[in-house]
Write a protein that holds these residues in place. Structure first.
Motif, short mmCIF file in Angstrom:
data_model
loop_
_atom_site.label_atom_id
_atom_site.label_comp_id
_atom_site.label_asym_id
_atom_site.label_seq_id
_atom_site.Cartn_x
_atom_site.Cartn_y
_atom_site.Cartn_z
N ARG A 48 2.05 1.72 -3.49
CA ARG A 48 0.94 2.19 -4.33
C ARG A 48 0.68 3.67 -4.12
NH1 ARG A 48 -5.22 -0.38 -4.49
NH2 ARG A 48 -6.02 1.03 -6.11
N GLY B 201 -3.00 -0.08 -11.45
CA GLY B 201 -4.33 -0.62 -11.70
C GLY B 201 -5.27 0.37 -12.36
N GLN C 205 1.49 -9.16 -10.28
CA GLN C 205 0.72 -8.59 -9.16
C GLN C 205 1.13 -7.15 -8.91
OE1 GLN C 205 1.65 -10.01 -5.23
NE2 GLN C 205 -0.44 -9.76 -4.49
N GLU D 288 0.83 -1.21 0.00
CA GLU D 288 0.00 0.00 0.00
C GLU D 288 0.86 1.26 0.00
OE1 GLU D 288 -3.30 0.62 -0.26
OE2 GLU D 288 -3.40 -1.48 -0.85
N THR E 258 -1.36 -3.88 -9.43
CA THR E 258 -1.70 -3.13 -8.22
C THR E 258 -1.21 -1.69 -8.30
OG1 THR E 258 -1.57 -5.15 -6.88
CG2 THR E 258 -1.47 -3.04 -5.71
#
Length: 346
Positions: A159, A201, A194, A156, A198
């Protein structure tokens, strides 16, 4: 006619109804400014309001809605691998001037580290600008405004950094692919698929596909290229295909770049193009229908050869040229004189 009688106002305190003034008469008790029950209720309401405000401030801090001021030396810029590889000197100067004139307008984002201090999520350029300004004026620029975030996972945090820079920074495809690979290397994701889905995205499928192609360049040439952010989209995609089809290309390109001035980005790009012209599997031209043309003569690709720091010789069929940042008018004049003196030019 009867004479009217003049009335005069009573003196303060002579009436028991005067608010806030005690009647000192012998037959009346002294008046209180507030009844005891009203005072207790008011005090309880004030305490409750204080707790509400304190609780809201705590929640705002925990939710990352409260801007806090932190000393510069408690923020670790290397907590996450940064997606940005380079910063434009002109842009950084403009940012420093803006902060020096108007102060820091946008807070950075940080997270609290278990061992103390804070790790930087986003705002690397702002943090760097403040640190440079603090060298001359530590009293004024010794702190940074920050939002304290609480990402559930390292993924996170990555991201959040990527989303911030996708909005504010013009990152290259190489930098985007590199942060995908680094996030996997740091254990934030199990694999590049992945990580890509992520971190990017919200990007279009076409954009994610290009980042995936640039992953091949990162895997094969990270540490070999000195100016990877200068790779244009078209050249980078072509390089990715060449790396898939020619296993010897990374070694050849590394040897070629050893002969190039490491500070010359144009020479590096020219060397890449020269090696791509010899890469296996890229010689076939394709028609508009997408099928390989077998009957037509292939168009010869330009070949580039370094001839000195900042100079590159470009050779094509029936054509020769010299390019590079050190190509001065004086050098052009001397080349022209030399060419005119050759027997072939007479």
């Amino acid at each position: 006619m009867a004479k009217r009688k003049r009335l005069s106002l009573p003196l303060p305190g002579t009436l028991s109804g005067d608010p806030g003034v005690a009647d000192t008469g012998p037959d009346r008790p002294a008046l209180q400014s507030r009844a005891p029950i009203a005072q207790v209720a008011g005090d309880a309401a004030a305490v409750a309001a204080f707790h509400d405000v304190a609780g809201e401030l705590t929640r705002a801090r925990e939710d990352g809605r409260l801007v806090v001021s932190l000393p510069l030396d408690v923020v670790r810029a290397d907590h996450l691998t940064r997606d940005r590889l380079t910063s434009d000197a002109e842009d950084m100067e403009a940012l420093r001037t803006s902060i020096a004139t108007r102060g820091q307008q946008t807070p950075i984002e940080v997270l609290a580290l278990p061992g103390g201090g804070y790790g930087l999520i986003s705002g690397w350029r702002r943090l760097q600008a403040l640190r440079e300004l603090a060298r001359d004026d530590p009293e004024r620029f010794g702190t940074v405004l920050a939002l304290l975030r609480r990402p559930d996972t390292v993924a996170e945090a990555y991201r959040a950094m990527v989303e911030e820079n996708e909005i504010r920074a013009d990152l290259s495809f190489y930098e985007r692919a590199r942060i995908v690979q680094r996030a996997v290397d740091d254990g934030a994701f199990s694999d590049t698929k992945q990580a890509l889905n992520t971190l990017f995205g919200s990007a279009s499928y076409a954009k994610r596909s290009k980042i995936k192609s640039f992953l091949r360049v990162v895997e094969g040439l990270d540490g070999v290229l000195r100016h990877p952010t200068r790779l244009a989209e078209h050249l980078g995609l072509k390089l990715a295909r060449a790396l898939d089809q020619d296993a010897s290309l990374p070694d050849r390109l590394a040897r070629a770049l050893d002969t190039v001035d490491p500070t010359d980005a144009e020479a590096e790009l020219a060397a890449i193009k020269a090696n791509l012209s010899h890469a296996k599997g890229l010689g076939k031209e394709r028609s508009e229908s997408g099928r390989a043309e077998t009957g037509s003569k292939p168009v010869p690709a330009a070949r580039y050869q370094p001839i000195g720091p900042g100079l590159m010789l470009e050779m094509d069929e029936g054509r020769i040229g010299v390019t590079g940042k050190r190509l001065s008018p004086d050098l052009v004049k001397r080349l022209e004189q030399w060419l005119r003196a050759q027997p072939e030019a007479r």
